[in-house]
Design an enzyme around this catalytic site. Structure first.
Site, PDB file in Angstrom:
ATOM      1  N   GLU A   1      20.333  36.225  27.709  1.00 41.05           N
ATOM      2  CA  GLU A   1      21.546  35.741  27.596  1.00 41.05           C
ATOM      3  C   GLU A   1      22.291  35.074  26.356  1.00 41.05           C
ATOM      4  O   GLU A   1      21.587  35.038  25.348  1.00 41.05           O
ATOM      5  CB  GLU A   1      21.549  34.508  28.681  1.00 41.05           C
ATOM      6  CG  GLU A   1      20.745  34.886  29.901  1.00 41.05           C
ATOM      7  CD  GLU A   1      21.458  35.553  31.012  1.00 41.05           C
ATOM      8  OE1 GLU A   1      22.464  35.360  30.914  1.00 41.05           O
ATOM      9  OE2 GLU A   1      20.813  36.182  31.760  1.00 41.05           O
TER      10      GLU A   1
ATOM     11  N   LYS B   1       8.978  30.238  37.469  1.00 41.08           N
ATOM     12  CA  LYS B   1       8.383  31.114  38.168  1.00 41.08           C
ATOM     13  C   LYS B   1       6.754  30.640  38.673  1.00 41.08           C
ATOM     14  O   LYS B   1       6.263  31.207  39.534  1.00 41.08           O
ATOM     15  CB  LYS B   1       8.327  32.504  37.291  1.00 41.08           C
ATOM     16  CG  LYS B   1       9.638  33.124  37.390  1.00 41.08           C
ATOM     17  CD  LYS B   1       9.862  34.143  36.339  1.00 41.08           C
ATOM     18  CE  LYS B   1      11.314  34.854  36.626  1.00 41.08           C
ATOM     19  NZ  LYS B   1      11.477  35.721  35.144  1.00 41.08           N
TER      20      LYS B   1
END
Lengths: 328, 164
Positions: free
Chosen positions: A197, A212
């Site tokens: 990003e 996660k």
């Protein structure tokens, strides 16, 4: 089975494309919403037409109509929640999911925020309502690790879950290792290729991997851990020398998430022998489950991508259809 | 250690049971029947690791089982573990970092390889620690983690083999 989709970013578009390509799956799109519009048709929408409209006008439906109206319409059996993730509050996805579950609708999501923040609460709500909550796409992209934990390895006791959970970091480390690039050079390359990003903090500081890991840990042990319980070290302080020194010992460095009931949750760059199953290249992800019956079981695959994530979502949708909707 | 025991059922188990009771870890059991079958005793070699201070108690326990210990070869088994440290290693007194490990008495820095790219840039070092037991190694690593946190250094540790 009727499906409503909230959120039409890369993942939502990938899902619609696959629904258009695979009508034989019997998944009927009855509502969609993006950030500025929505389209509801209980008789079914053509995903290709919705996609076309989204791509040409940047709106999928009628301006003024919102996700709330989609939710309230009730014109769906399963809500697919794909709005942008908020790691801290999980909103607005968390509200969407609570509402759908409360209305007795199944929920499928790729949205890590709400699952990491409120897994136990959402599962409880789903159980109360007799519906399913599935979130395969939140971890490891296309890798069916949640299915493996809940179904394939059901009945096992999980000793530990260890994995490469962030493709951006794995790509950067692979390039630093293979080409001797500095961290900054490898990051710049990852950005150019669209793997990182504009603001890579979330990835390189280990936060994405930690979220996660929280989801995996709660799936294995249901201990209600949150992001605050993870000891996190990112890869942004690593030097090329560190990779060289590891290499001299026939090892390399990868960002590893590691969770066990005894040792807690930790995300940090670690030195691994090159022969270790978690030493994988590029943007791949890998997850190793250590269990009592099955021993160690490692799954590897594409950790991101719109169609890869759609694969995980469709897997969840079909599991719901087979288990809940057609039977009853 | 080399043990001599009666060649009758249950003897081997009798010799091995105390080992786990005293927290020992059996690495190998070598069981060789001597060619002269006339002997009614059996020689068994056991390779194990155990904390130093429990060894005497274990030997006594094995003897109580009626098993005689023919030879006890002791070796201070050395664990080696390498970690990578990144940061301003020299300016945060690398001598002190090493001393803190060495002065424990149970672990020492066996090797240090420091790479210094440029004056203002962080250095990287591979530091190899030796310790006599696994738990002492873990204590030494804990100490090093503390020193690193205090001095603002990044530590990259090896991924331990899964707890099997």
């Amino acid at each position: 089975m009727r499906v409503a989709v909230l959120g039409l970013g890369a993942v939502g578009k990938g899902l619609l494309r696959m629904l258009a390509e695979k009508p034989e799956l019997g998944l009927v799109l009855t509502a969609v919403a993006d950030s500025s519009s929505a389209w509801i048709d209980p008789d079914g929408l053509d995903p290709a037409v919705v996609l076309d409209r989204k791509c040409t006008t940047n709106r999928c439906g009628t301006q003024g109509l919102t996700a709330d109206q989609v939710l309230d319409s009730g014109a769906y059996d399963v809500l697919v929640e794909l709005t942008p993730t908020n790691a801290v509050t999980g909103e607005p996805a968390l509200t969407h999911m609570r509402r759908a579950l409360s209305m007795g609708r199944h929920v499928v999501t790729s949205n890590k925020g709400p699952i990491a923040a409120a897994h136990a609460e959402l599962e409880e709500l789903a159980a109360e309502q007799g519906v399913a909550l599935r979130y395969e796409a939140t971890v490891g992209g296309a890798i069916p690790v949640i299915h493996a934990i809940r179904n394939g390895l059901a009945g096992n006791r999980f000793h530990a879950v260890t994995g490469v959970l962030n493709g951006t970091c794995n790509y950067i480390l692979t390039r630093m290792d293979e080409e001797g690039l500095t961290y900054d050079q490898a990051l710049a390359e990852a950005r150019e290729l669209g793997y990182a990003e504009a603001d890579p903090t979330y990835d390189v500081r280990g936060i994405d991997a930690a979220i996660k890991l929280v989801i995996l840990a709660n799936t294995c042990w249901n201990l209600g851990v949150t992001l605050d319980d993870v000891a996190i070290t990112g890869i942004d302080g690593l030097t090329v020398d560190a990779l060289r020194l590891a290499d001299a010992q026939d090892c390399t460095i990868r960002l590893i998430g590691e969770a066990s009931p005894e040792r807690g949750l930790r995300v940090a760059p670690r030195v691994l022998p090159r022969s270790h199953p978690l030493v994988i290249e590029g943007t791949l992800n890998a997850i190793m489950l250590s269990t009592d019956m099955a021993g160690e079981c490692t799954m590897m695959g594409k950790g991101a991508g719109s169609v890869e994530t759609a694969s995980a979502i469709i897997g969840d949708l079909l599991a719901i259809r087979d288990r809940w909707v057609e039977c009853g | 250690m080399k043990l001599e025991m009666k060649d009758s059922p249950g003897q081997l188990v009798a010799a091995l049971t105390p080992i786990s009771e005293y927290g020992g870890n059996i690495i190998a059991v070598i069981h060789q029947r001597e060619p002269d079958a006339s002997s009614d005793t059996l020689g068994v070699q056991i390779v194990l690791e155990i904390e130093q201070d429990r060894l005497d108690a274990l030997v006594a326990a094995i003897k109580r089982q009626g098993v005689s210990i023919l030879r006890l070869g002791e070796e201070r088994l050395l664990y080696r573990q390498s970690v990578i440290m990144i940061g301003h290693l020299i300016h945060t007194d690398i001598g002190d970092t090493i001393d803190r490990i060495d002065s424990t008495g149970f672990a020492e820095v066996a090797e240090l390889n420091v790479q210094m790219p440029a004056i203002a840039e962080p250095s990287t070092a591979l530091i190899t620690i030796k310790a006599t037991t696994r738990s002492e190694m873990e204590r030494a690593l804990d100490l090093l983690r503390g020193v690193a946190a205090e001095k603002g250094l990044l530590i990259v540790e090896p991924l331990a083999e899964g707890e099997r």
